[in-house]
Design an enzyme around this catalytic site. Structure first.
Site, PDB file in Angstrom:
ATOM      1  N   GLU A  15      45.290 -67.411   2.285  1.00  0.00           N
ATOM      2  CA  GLU A  15      45.647 -66.108   2.862  1.00  0.00           C
ATOM      3  C   GLU A  15      44.954 -65.957   4.208  1.00  0.00           C
ATOM      4  O   GLU A  15      43.757 -66.172   4.330  1.00  0.00           O
ATOM      5  CB  GLU A  15      45.209 -64.974   1.920  1.00  0.00           C
ATOM      6  N   GLU A  24      40.077 -62.762  -4.279  1.00  0.00           N
ATOM      7  CA  GLU A  24      38.942 -62.450  -3.416  1.00  0.00           C
ATOM      8  C   GLU A  24      37.857 -61.711  -4.175  1.00  0.00           C
ATOM      9  O   GLU A  24      37.929 -60.490  -4.342  1.00  0.00           O
ATOM     10  CB  GLU A  24      39.395 -61.586  -2.225  1.00  0.00           C
TER      11      GLU A  24
END
Ligand code: MG
Length: 346
Positions: A262, A175
């Site tokens: 995720e 991320e």
């Protein structure tokens, strides 16, 4: 007298039926789908190297495929779940077709303990290969463009050792947070991908995008021009809603393949409420677009997103009482979404 201890034909047939039924139930615990010839295949034998076809992810025969499973927690903080027993349980009891190894990079991860972190990842890869499911090797970093050299070295080793295994999926940047797609993330991704592709020409590579892997529309507008690239779409249902689904739809419309490597049932902090109404909307979006998912996470931390209650074993074999509310919900979803791949009796 002798006859009296023999079972009569009727009860003998009944006994055989019960035995066969027992065998059926035992053998059906997570047994993989049979092919038309009746031979048992593992999940990965059935689907082979998955790859992108426009905005879809397809199997070796070109049919759309969606994987559903669990992400492990940060490897440096929950190393007890990075083992073969845990993976086997996630396959057999949860019917996961994919497990994500979230290898920590900063905060005591690979940058400071490369050998130990690499060993944890390899244990999970080996375990997934053994049971025949997919494994996502996730460079779990928020600042990967600052760690290019280490990422290249790490993925070259993974590609060299496992690039010929159809089980392997690379996730090269978990991320990005405040980085720019054009100036930071994309150049980083291209360098890592170039090094992977020099060794492994085909396995799927998942790339993150800025704002915690939500700017998939921005990535799709300026895509990476290598083969077999998907973009990770991360969401937490109590925080990210229709606005993010609109961004995802825009990315799909531009031809980008997405992979939900995720997601959480709760707030993006990992805590707070479980938003069931929004989860229903997300699952509808996921099914409509045949997206794959990994839930965050296999952990026994005292927080909403953890699937396990504090103290749950690192080796699997968890009772339902040891699962959290989120864990029970997600396990049921995984089993439902993957049910066509397993001959389960339940
Ligand atoms: Mg390969």
């Amino acid at each position: 007298m002798f006859n009296s201890i023999l079972l009569n034909n009727k009860s003998f047939a009944g006994l055989i039926s019960i035995l066969l039924l027992c065998l059926f139930f035992v053998s059906c615990k997570a047994s993989p789908t049979e092919n038309p010839e009746g031979n048992k295949q593992t999940i990965v034998e059935r689907f082979g190297v998955i790859h992108t076809d426009g905005n879809k992810i397809v199997d070796k025969n070109g049919n759309t495929v969606a994987l559903h499973g669990m992400s492990l927690f940060w490897s440096q903080w929950m190393p007890q779940y990075y083992n073969a027993d845990c993976v086997k349980w996630l396959y057999e009891d949860w019917n996961c077709t994919v497990v994500r190894a979230a290898m920590a990079v900063e905060a005591g991860g690979y940058l400071t303990n490369p050998a130990a972190e690499m060993a944890k990842v390899k244990a999970v890869i080996d375990a997934c290969i053994k049971v025949g499911i997919y494994v996502i090797v996730d460079w779990h970093d928020h600042n990967a463009e600052l760690h290019r050299e280490q990422a290249v070295s790490f993925f070259k080793e993974i590609a060299t050792q496992y690039g010929d295994k159809p089980n392997l999926i690379y996730e090269i940047y978990n991320e990005p947070i405040h980085s720019s797609w054009k100036n930071d993330v994309k150049p980083y991704a291209e360098e890592v991908i170039q090094n992977i592709r020099a060794v492994d020409p085909d396995n799927l590579i998942i790339v993150g995008s800025p704002t915690w892997s939500q700017d998939v529309d921005i990535a799709a507008a300026d895509p990476i021009l290598y083969n077999n690239i998907a973009y990770s779409l991360h969401f937490y249902s109590a925080t990210h809603k229709q606005e993010l689904r609109n961004k995802a739809a825009a990315a799909l419309n531009r031809g980008a393949a997405l992979f939900v490597s995720e997601f959480g049932t709760c707030e993006s902090s990992g805590t707070g409420i479980i938003d069931y109404q929004e989860l229903d909307r997300w699952y509808s979006f996921i099914k409509t677009n045949n997206l794959s998912t990994c839930n965050w996470s296999i952990a026994d931390k005292d927080e909403t997103s953890a699937a396990l209650k504090p103290g749950a074993s690192g080796k699997g074999n968890w009772s339902d009482e040891q699962l959290t509310v989120s864990g029970k919900y997600v396990k049921a979803k995984i089993k439902e979404l993957n049910k066509t791949h397993f001959n389960n009796a339940e």
